[in-house]
Scaffold this active site. Structure first.
Site, PDB file in Angstrom:
ATOM      1  N   ASP A   1      29.999  36.318  14.982  1.00 36.14           N
ATOM      2  CA  ASP A   1      31.297  36.793  15.476  1.00 36.14           C
ATOM      3  C   ASP A   1      31.052  37.760  16.628  1.00 36.14           C
ATOM      4  O   ASP A   1      29.910  38.140  16.927  1.00 36.14           O
ATOM      5  CB  ASP A   1      32.012  37.487  14.316  1.00 36.14           C
ATOM      6  CG  ASP A   1      33.461  37.834  14.613  1.00 36.14           C
ATOM      7  OD1 ASP A   1      34.015  37.307  15.606  1.00 36.14           O
ATOM      8  OD2 ASP A   1      34.049  38.623  13.844  1.00 36.14           O
TER       9      ASP A   1
ATOM     10  N   GLU B   1      31.405  37.387  22.463  1.00 36.13           N
ATOM     11  CA  GLU B   1      31.929  37.045  23.802  1.00 36.13           C
ATOM     12  C   GLU B   1      31.139  37.691  24.974  1.00 36.13           C
ATOM     13  O   GLU B   1      31.267  37.133  26.072  1.00 36.13           O
ATOM     14  CB  GLU B   1      33.404  37.467  23.895  1.00 36.13           C
ATOM     15  CG  GLU B   1      34.337  36.643  23.062  1.00 36.13           C
ATOM     16  CD  GLU B   1      34.206  36.928  21.549  1.00 36.13           C
ATOM     17  OE1 GLU B   1      34.449  36.004  20.758  1.00 36.13           O
ATOM     18  OE2 GLU B   1      33.847  38.056  21.183  1.00 36.13           O
TER      19      GLU B   1
ATOM     20  N   ASP C   1      41.217  35.132  15.430  1.00 38.99           N
ATOM     21  CA  ASP C   1      42.130  36.011  14.693  1.00 38.99           C
ATOM     22  C   ASP C   1      43.577  35.566  14.868  1.00 38.99           C
ATOM     23  O   ASP C   1      44.345  36.150  15.654  1.00 38.99           O
ATOM     24  CB  ASP C   1      41.959  37.455  15.174  1.00 38.99           C
ATOM     25  CG  ASP C   1      40.572  37.988  14.896  1.00 38.99           C
ATOM     26  OD1 ASP C   1      39.848  37.363  14.106  1.00 38.99           O
ATOM     27  OD2 ASP C   1      40.208  39.030  15.462  1.00 38.99           O
TER      28      ASP C   1
END
Length: 902
Positions: free
Chosen positions: A460, A463, A575
């Protein structure tokens, strides 16, 4: 009025300060400016267009934009052409000096694939390394029957190129009539193609938008950590689009570029505006949508085959406070007889949110070891999260080891780059550094061997996400060795002259991520490589898992993705919210990622943020049971939403997950086919839009509230609050209700309003399909050990076919496997199902036999059945719905067989 203002503003934005003008180029592909019977005076004087009478071409056609580049040299070669481009006159432009000369390489790589690359002739610019995101193989000789033609300007003429379909001359990509001619500056590259205005465009993700993209929008590709609002750039970047024409023919375009970009989709044009790299285009000629994806994957890599258990149901929550809470969840799933294969834990299991550690108080080693062993003893799996942010903390092994090996990202001065994520001040592994693979393996294997025998990893925040905008102030570390750096930069990576539409407002590129002058190994700037981090972490993580788990297939789910990610990881869509809007958006997101070559995809079932409701969670469990990756997940501070929290949702989950588990052999076979080279098995997707199967039916081109699983199942969920019906579109054919066996027959496509109460979802088997299955079970292990089944859905001609792949479900280099083909024919009261082995390796597999065959759409009234000449005692025929049910067959699937009825 708003649309008109958008058009005027867009024209100004696209044109910049260029005033090159336009000209008539009769040899370029023509864009019709008139109508049948128009005469020259009206064409030229009234409309300001060109007039050249030519048989088979529009006589009246639009002028060509006069490019700032002209063709200086044309050099044919074995596979295509090399063209040199030079600037006409001044090189000054709004966004920096134009580079001249440029080289354009045209390479005919296969009958279906054309490669066009435009780059600086004199200086090497940033390009994606092929060991990060691959490229297709280049042949030694030109293709024999290319499906395309490419037209370019001649020497001395203004630059353009156009790609047409060889069979009918349809123009697929054409720069000659655009309002935005080629510009190629250091930090601004732009090129535009005209479109017919009747096309359907899909792709250009990652965004939360309808599947069929809407004109008048800008699609920004720049990885960003955001709670999935609509219409803005999200976690991954996929500069690929599919163009489906009204004829049903499709083609694809891939710009192999990792820099930030805007792609502007107007009424009759599509414009790229890129802030670095080169213009490296691949064109895929299809002509089927599935064919386009297959051809695209031949460049970026085929998806990997996940372990069988990965297709089971998963449960997670950000907020399980301790190991006892995890055990309680697993116990309640079993007590409520709801299928569950994998338990997950979010960041709360860590000691101070440090990767590769356990919280000694709430998740102590002894209890965690007991818990995980208990899962494994019941044939369940365990997955934990790992973020890329490594806490800056002397004495913390993951940090100390990274410092000693020098594997962390540096700032522009060569110091450790520090941001802030969950554990506080952090730094980040640099996966461009060849030493990082060993570092990542060491941390992961130590964690695995000394703390937790996990079965998969969830990566996770990659980015890269950062709680600061760029480097956090006051977080420099004087103990780090400073080195003198002459970066040689002739541009400002943190403030490019053109600002992409980041988050819909052109915010800084370093917002919630690293500074753009952060430095990776080998002098690679974050400015160029930002969109690659998630892919590179996925490559390293999958490789490590296969190693530490001794040759078992990796299971990795990544938030950030890029072309090529599907060869190493699956994806969840981030999310989302507990809302009916996000229930709907999960379908186009899932279908888009099939096109991106990442079939293992799904959204957080029942919603991640916000309190779900009993009704919403019911509808989401129904839909989520058909996601390729199926997981319930939400955030702490919201109400628990495990399906057993409501007795009604528990009942629905038993029903829908029971159906999912019974057809997992069908899903697994689809994943296998998607993982194979296109020359072996022509398949690429697991779930797919209706237009993939029915491209000539224009009604399917915009449908994104229904979807297909493979070619044989049609899923039509309820997506509106309070609704107990769904309007489902049925393309031509026969469709059988999975639950009632009732049939819908349509010759040209029809929409029906179907009663769909809260405990139901519409699922139909397509006539002509054979769906392999299993009995139900609370785990995939239990289900796989039940007898096999076949559902044979006959089409209007009495035929059906299907296939089945079987292996051990987990080994990377599987030594034992089988691929079976099934074919059925029926006429009147008689018919047959024949199995055959299309391929196998190793000794015959020890698998449960075929126990049940259900045949839908049988004509006449058969009275008996046999297998290989021996009577089948379990014989039932329902004359009301023409369904034949054969039980107790006990057929060996590792050998060919023939079932007949009469």
């Amino acid at each position: 009025m708003v649309e008109m203002l958008f058009g005027v503003l867009l024209l100004v934005m696209l044109c910049g300060d260029l005033t090159a003008g336009q000209t008539c180029q009769a040899n370029a592909p023509r864009r019709d400016c008139g109508y049948y019977g128009i005469q020259e005076p009206e064409c030229v004087q009234t409309r300001g267009c060109c007039w050249t009478p030519t048989e088979g071409q529009p006589w009246c056609y639009y002028k060509t934009s006069l490019s700032v580049y002209h063709v200086d040299a044309v050099m044919p070669n074995k596979l295509g052409t090399k063209i040199t481009l030079k600037v006409n006159g001044s090189t000054s432009s709004q966004f920096g000096d134009l580079i001249s000369p440029l080289t354009m390489d045209i390479t005919m790589e296969s009958d279906e694939r054309l490669h066009v690359k435009i780059y600086d002739s004199n200086k090497q610019r940033w390009e994606i390394p092929t060991d990060v995101s691959p490229i297709g193989s280049v042949p030694s000789s030109p293709p024999a029957n290319p499906l395309y033609k490419i037209t370019t300007a001649n020497k001395g003429e203004p630059f353009y190129f156009a790609v047409t379909r060889a069979s009918d001359g349809e123009v697929l990509f054409n720069t000659s009539h655009s309002d935005q001619p080629l510009q190629f500056a250091d930090q601004y590259l732009t090129l535009s193609t005209t479109l017919p205005g009747t096309e359907s465009i899909y792709g250009l993700g990652e965004h939360k938008v309808p599947l069929q993209l809407k004109r008048g929008q800008t699609f920004t590709l720049w990885d960003f950590d955001t709670p999935t609002p609509p219409n803005v750039n999200l976690y991954g970047s996929h500069p690929f689009y599919m163009d489906l024409r009204q004829s049903g023919k499709a083609h694809g375009v891939y710009l192999r570029n990792s820099n930030g970009m805007d792609v502007i989709y107007g009424d009759n044009f599509l414009t790229y505006r890129v802030i670095g790299g080169v213009l490296d285009f691949y064109f895929f000629l299809g002509p089927t949508p599935e064919g386009v994806v297959q051809q695209y994957q031949e460049v970026i890599g085929r998806p990997y085959l996940p372990p069988y258990w990965a297709l089971g149901f998963h449960q997670c929550r950000y907020g399980y406070p301790n190991v006892e809470a995890l055990s309680d969840v697993v116990t309640k799933y079993a007590a409520n007889k709801i299928p569950l294969d994998t338990m997950w834990t979010d960041i709360e299991y860590m000691d101070g949110y440090r990767d590769f550690t356990l919280d000694p108080n709430n998740f102590p080693l002894s209890k965690m070891t007991e818990f995980v062993e208990g899962l494994h003893n019941r044939s369940l799996q365990y997955v934990v999260i790992v973020d890329p942010g490594i806490k800056v903390d002397r004495g913390y092994k993951a940090y100390d080891d990274g410092i000693s090996k020098g594997v962390f990202v540096k700032d522009k001065n060569g110091n450790l780059f520090t941001g802030k994520v969950w554990p506080g001040v952090t730094t980040f592994p640099d996966f461009f550094n060849p030493m990082t693979a060993d570092y990542w393996k060491d941390q992961t294997s130590t964690f695995y061997n000394t703390l937790l025998k996990f079965d998969g990893l969830w990566i996770d925040m990659n980015e890269i996400s950062n709680f600061c905008n760029g480097e956090c102030s006051g977080s420099s570390h004087p103990e780090e060795m400073r080195r003198s750096v002459d970066d040689g930069l002739k541009f400002d990576p943190n403030n490019p002259p053109y600002h992409i539409n980041n988050q819909g407002s052109s915010i800084g590129l370093n917002t919630k991520t690293l500074d753009m002058d952060a430095m990776h190994h080998g002098g690679v700037l974050e400015y160029n490589s930002h969109n690659l981090y998630g892919l590179m972490e996925s490559i390293a993580t999958c490789s490590v898992l296969e190693s530490v788990r001794e040759g078992k297939r990796c299971f990795v789910i990544s938030r950030s993705t890029f072309p090529g990610s599907g060869a190493h990881t699956g994806h969840w869509t981030g999310d989302n919210h507990a809302s009916y809007d996000d229930l709907y958006y999960s379908i186009p997101e899932m279908l888009s990622f099939q096109m991106y070559g990442i079939p293992l995809v799904g959204s957080d079932i029942c919603g991640f943020s916000g309190d779900t409701t009993e009704e919403l969670c019911s509808r989401w469990m129904e839909l989520g049971a058909f996601y390729p990756f199926s997981r319930n997940h939400n955030i702490k501070g919201t109400k628990p939403q495990e399906p057993y929290e409501w007795s009604s949702v528990a009942a629905i989950s038993r029903k829908m997950l029971g159906l999912r588990y019974s057809i997992l052999p069908y899903y697994y076979t689809l994943f296998y086919k998607a993982s194979r080279p296109v020359t072996t098995i022509p398949s690429a997707t697991v779930t797919r839009p209706l237009f993939f199967e029915f491209p000539t039916d224009r009604n399917t081109h915009s449908i994104d509230r229904q979807f297909m699983v493979g070619s044989g199942l049609l899923v039509s969920p309820v997506l509106e609050q309070g609704s107990t019906s769904v309007e489902a579109y049925f393309p031509a054919g026969k469709w059988y209700d999975v639950f009632t066996d009732q049939v819908v027959t349509t010759s040209g496509g029809t929409s029906l309003t179907l009663h769909t109460p809260i405990d139901h979802i519409q699922v139909h088997v397509r006539g002509g399909s054979i769906i392999p299955g299993k009995g139900t079970g609370l785990t995939t292990y239990d289900s796989r050990n039940t007898d096999s089944t076949l559902v044979v859905a006959l089409d209007s001609t009495g035929k059906a076919s299907g296939d089945l792949y079987i292996d051990d479900g987990e080994t990377v280099s599987t030594s034992q496997w089988m691929f079976l083909l099934f074919n059925a024919t029926s006429s009147g009261s008689s018919g047959q199902v024949i199995s055959g082995i299309a391929g196998q390796a190793g000794d015959p597999l020890k698998i449960p036999p075929l126990g049940v065959v259900k045949v839908l759409g049988v004509g006449g009234s058969p009275s008996k059945a046999s297998i290989n000449g021996a009577a089948i005692s379990g014989f039932q025929f329902n004359t009301t719905n023409n369904v034949l049910l054969l039980t107790g067959i006990n057929a060996d699937l590792t050998s060919s067989f023939k079932i007949t009825w009469e």
